[in-house]
Design a protein around this motif. Structure first.
Motif, PDB file in Angstrom:
ATOM      1  N   ALA A 173       0.879  -1.169   0.000  1.00  0.00           N
ATOM      2  CA  ALA A 173       0.000   0.000   0.000  1.00  0.00           C
ATOM      3  C   ALA A 173       0.915   1.217   0.000  1.00  0.00           C
ATOM      4  CB  ALA A 173      -0.922   0.001   1.215  1.00  0.00           C
ATOM      5  N   GLY A 174       0.801   2.043  -1.021  1.00  0.00           N
ATOM      6  CA  GLY A 174       1.740   3.137  -1.221  1.00  0.00           C
ATOM      7  C   GLY A 174       1.448   4.370  -0.379  1.00  0.00           C
ATOM      8  N   GLN A 175       2.070   5.474  -0.775  1.00  0.00           N
ATOM      9  CA  GLN A 175       2.010   6.723  -0.021  1.00  0.00           C
ATOM     10  C   GLN A 175       1.094   7.729  -0.707  1.00  0.00           C
ATOM     11  OE1 GLN A 175       6.537   6.409  -0.112  1.00  0.00           O
ATOM     12  NE2 GLN A 175       6.241   7.883   1.548  1.00  0.00           N
ATOM     13  N   ASP A 224       8.568   2.947  -2.167  1.00  0.00           N
ATOM     14  CA  ASP A 224       9.565   2.776  -1.117  1.00  0.00           C
ATOM     15  C   ASP A 224       9.583   1.311  -0.684  1.00  0.00           C
ATOM     16  OD1 ASP A 224      10.785   2.724   1.604  1.00  0.00           O
ATOM     17  OD2 ASP A 224      10.831   4.898   1.343  1.00  0.00           O
ATOM     18  N   SER A 225      10.741   0.690  -0.729  1.00  0.00           N
ATOM     19  CA  SER A 225      10.847  -0.745  -0.448  1.00  0.00           C
ATOM     20  C   SER A 225      10.477  -1.110   0.979  1.00  0.00           C
ATOM     21  CB  SER A 225      12.273  -1.229  -0.745  1.00  0.00           C
ATOM     22  OG  SER A 225      13.218  -0.568   0.090  1.00  0.00           O
ATOM     23  N   ARG A 226      10.498  -0.124   1.889  1.00  0.00           N
ATOM     24  CA  ARG A 226      10.131  -0.417   3.271  1.00  0.00           C
ATOM     25  C   ARG A 226       8.645  -0.734   3.422  1.00  0.00           C
ATOM     26  NH1 ARG A 226      12.609   4.936   5.872  1.00  0.00           N
ATOM     27  NH2 ARG A 226      11.772   5.699   3.880  1.00  0.00           N
ATOM     28  N   LEU A 227       7.852  -0.407   2.384  1.00  0.00           N
ATOM     29  CA  LEU A 227       6.411  -0.620   2.432  1.00  0.00           C
ATOM     30  C   LEU A 227       5.973  -1.929   1.794  1.00  0.00           C
ATOM     31  CD1 LEU A 227       5.222   2.973   1.412  1.00  0.00           C
ATOM     32  CD2 LEU A 227       5.386   2.036   3.726  1.00  0.00           C
ATOM     33  N   ILE A 228       6.880  -2.659   1.183  1.00  0.00           N
ATOM     34  CA  ILE A 228       6.467  -3.812   0.388  1.00  0.00           C
ATOM     35  C   ILE A 228       6.817  -5.126   1.079  1.00  0.00           C
ATOM     36  CG2 ILE A 228       6.823  -2.433  -1.695  1.00  0.00           C
ATOM     37  CD1 ILE A 228       9.244  -4.098  -2.347  1.00  0.00           C
ATOM     38  N   ALA A 229       6.173  -6.185   0.599  1.00  0.00           N
ATOM     39  CA  ALA A 229       6.454  -7.537   1.078  1.00  0.00           C
ATOM     40  C   ALA A 229       6.237  -8.500  -0.083  1.00  0.00           C
ATOM     41  CB  ALA A 229       5.555  -7.908   2.251  1.00  0.00           C
ATOM     42  N   LYS A 230       6.772  -9.698   0.038  1.00  0.00           N
ATOM     43  CA  LYS A 230       6.529 -10.727  -0.974  1.00  0.00           C
ATOM     44  C   LYS A 230       5.041 -11.088  -0.941  1.00  0.00           C
ATOM     45  CE  LYS A 230      10.969 -11.269  -1.974  1.00  0.00           C
ATOM     46  NZ  LYS A 230      11.722 -12.422  -1.437  1.00  0.00           N
ATOM     47  N   ALA A 231       4.430 -11.160  -2.114  1.00  0.00           N
ATOM     48  CA  ALA A 231       3.008 -11.498  -2.191  1.00  0.00           C
ATOM     49  C   ALA A 231       2.796 -12.965  -1.834  1.00  0.00           C
ATOM     50  CB  ALA A 231       2.489 -11.209  -3.594  1.00  0.00           C
ATOM     51  N   ASN A 235       3.487   9.303   5.200  1.00  0.00           N
ATOM     52  CA  ASN A 235       3.456  10.756   4.999  1.00  0.00           C
ATOM     53  C   ASN A 235       4.564  11.468   5.763  1.00  0.00           C
ATOM     54  OD1 ASN A 235       1.239  10.492   3.351  1.00  0.00           O
ATOM     55  ND2 ASN A 235      -0.249  11.248   4.847  1.00  0.00           N
ATOM     56  N   PHE A 236       4.934  10.920   6.934  1.00  0.00           N
ATOM     57  CA  PHE A 236       5.918  11.584   7.791  1.00  0.00           C
ATOM     58  C   PHE A 236       7.226  10.807   7.901  1.00  0.00           C
ATOM     59  CE2 PHE A 236       1.755  13.112   9.176  1.00  0.00           C
ATOM     60  CZ  PHE A 236       1.950  14.483   9.090  1.00  0.00           C
ATOM     61  N   ASP A 237       7.361   9.742   7.119  1.00  0.00           N
ATOM     62  CA  ASP A 237       8.584   8.926   7.128  1.00  0.00           C
ATOM     63  C   ASP A 237       8.948   8.495   8.549  1.00  0.00           C
ATOM     64  OD1 ASP A 237      10.804   7.532   6.342  1.00  0.00           O
ATOM     65  OD2 ASP A 237      11.986   9.275   5.737  1.00  0.00           O
ATOM     66  N   MET A 270       8.244   3.527   8.862  1.00  0.00           N
ATOM     67  CA  MET A 270       7.653   3.018   7.631  1.00  0.00           C
ATOM     68  C   MET A 270       7.863   1.516   7.460  1.00  0.00           C
ATOM     69  SD  MET A 270       8.442   6.077   4.894  1.00  0.00           S
ATOM     70  CE  MET A 270       8.026   5.054   3.490  1.00  0.00           C
ATOM     71  N   ALA A 271       8.991   1.017   7.908  1.00  0.00           N
ATOM     72  CA  ALA A 271       9.288  -0.414   7.727  1.00  0.00           C
ATOM     73  C   ALA A 271       8.275  -1.299   8.447  1.00  0.00           C
ATOM     74  CB  ALA A 271      10.698  -0.712   8.232  1.00  0.00           C
ATOM     75  N   GLU A 272       7.572  -0.754   9.443  1.00  0.00           N
ATOM     76  CA  GLU A 272       6.572  -1.545  10.149  1.00  0.00           C
ATOM     77  C   GLU A 272       5.454  -2.005   9.213  1.00  0.00           C
ATOM     78  OE1 GLU A 272       5.128   0.577  13.518  1.00  0.00           O
ATOM     79  OE2 GLU A 272       7.068   0.568  14.564  1.00  0.00           O
ATOM     80  N   GLN A 273       5.192  -1.215   8.155  1.00  0.00           N
ATOM     81  CA  GLN A 273       4.106  -1.602   7.260  1.00  0.00           C
ATOM     82  C   GLN A 273       4.521  -2.736   6.328  1.00  0.00           C
ATOM     83  OE1 GLN A 273       2.330   2.041   5.635  1.00  0.00           O
ATOM     84  NE2 GLN A 273       1.187   2.222   7.536  1.00  0.00           N
ATOM     85  N   GLY A 274       5.749  -2.733   5.866  1.00  0.00           N
ATOM     86  CA  GLY A 274       6.241  -3.885   5.129  1.00  0.00           C
ATOM     87  C   GLY A 274       6.275  -5.126   6.002  1.00  0.00           C
TER      88      GLY A 274
END
Length: 344
Positions: free
Chosen positions: A98-100, A114-121, A284-286, A289-293
């Motif tokens: 889910a992006g920004q 941002d790669s911190r937001l992604i995970a392997k599907a 939005n506030f950086d 962020m890695a918590e979402q990935g």
């Protein structure tokens, strides 16, 4: 850094506020520049599917600019390029995210994320099934962890009860499942027969009719206090109910903006807490962020182990202004159960 070349990008968006009450074509297609790795933490993704959420509709309706704008937050796709500081991902990986809000969205063929937001599907889901889980999955996850202070661990909250107002929507459909996974008894609201059937299929223990007096229905089930209450619809409307039934040191969470001020007075002397959940805040506030990935990686584990299922209910095939508009109109109708997805 590894990059693909000779690629063309197409986006679908708008240049003025969108009125979903109007007939005719509301979106337009344009050729866009290829996205760039503006940060060495970025990846370039070829988007293969995306979902539409209520926030997409709200942002389209509220747009006040004149520049061509591409929305979309939930994406599933293939990594095409990675920045030098990206860890754990490489070209060819199937990812979801889910992006920004402040970056160009998933309603295009190629997107920088941002790669911190992604995970392997999840390996056991289709593109559309995966796309249905993202913004709503992170929101539900953060409601339990950030807002209610609960861990996503099997059975950790056994013996406790949660009331979820509006369980049949996208967030509620994931929240019911996660709440059951951690051991909570789930009370939720629904009225239409298909909505009641849907939330029961997800694990809801008690279903209340929100067109009738919820307090009276709770009393009929012998419930006079609740440790956790989540408002996924009409915070103002249900605030008095929430403050009446929240237990001492209980927690209330909401994702829905209010039209007026909320009276926090009833919470003071019982030590109860209220928290907003807004999943875009971290991006939005950086901040963290890695918590979402990491949350999505946890959801992948739950899906692949059979503990969580997709909330997909409708799929459009083909990436066009027509299919995107149809999906937006579905969400704007406020009658969606589960999630609607476009497979590109």
């Amino acid at each position: 850094m590894k990059e693909e070349t000779s690629m063309k990008n197409k986006g679908i968006g708008f240049s003025k506020a969108v009125d979903f009450g109007e007939s005719g074509t509301l979106f337009e297609e344009k050729e866009l520049a290829m996205p760039e790795l503006t940060s060495q933490l970025d990846v370039i993704v070829k988007v293969l599917a995306s979902a539409v959420n209520p926030v997409d509709v709200k942002m389209a309706e509220a747009y006040q600019g004149h520049d061509f704008t591409v929305l979309g937050f939930d994406g599933v796709g293939e990594v095409m390029a990675v920045g030098d500081d990206v860890l754990g991902f490489e070209p060819g990986d199937r990812v979801y995210y889910a992006g920004q809000q402040l970056r160009s969205g998933t309603n295009q063929v190629y997107q920088a994320v941002d790669s911190r937001l992604i995970a392997k599907a999840p390996a056991n889901l289709t593109l559309s099934e995966s796309a249905a889980l993202l913004l709503t999955g992170i929101t539900a996850y953060e409601i339990l962890t950030d807002a209610l202070g609960l861990a996503i661990s099997e059975g950790v909250a056994t013996g406790k009860t949660i009331l979820i107002v509006n369980g049949a929507g996208g967030v509620g459909s994931i929240l019911i499942q996660l709440a059951k996974f951690i051991g909570l008894q789930v009370i939720t609201t629904a009225s239409r027969p298909e909505s009641v059937e849907w939330v029961k299929s997800l694990g809801a223990d008690i279903v209340l009719n929100h067109h009738e007096d919820l307090g009276m229905q709770l009393k009929e089930f012998g419930i006079d206090q609740l440790p956790y209450i989540v408002l996924l619809h009409s915070t103002d409307k249900y605030w008095n109910l929430a403050t009446r039934y929240i237990a001492p040191f209980g927690r209330i969470a909401s994702i829905v903006e209010t039209e007026g001020l909320l009276d926090m007075g009833p919470l003071k002397n019982i030590g109860a807490q209220f928290a907003w959940e807004f999943m875009f805040a971290k991006g939005n506030f950086d901040i963290r962020m890695a918590e979402q990935g990491q949350a999505l990686a946890k959801l992948t584990d739950l899906i692949e182990s059979g503990k969580l299922k997709t909330t997909l209910t409708k799929t459009y095939k083909g990436f066009s202004a027509e299919t995107l508009e149809a999906a937006y109109r579905d969400v704007a109708s406020n009658h969606m159960i589960g999630k609607v997805v476009i497979v590109y």
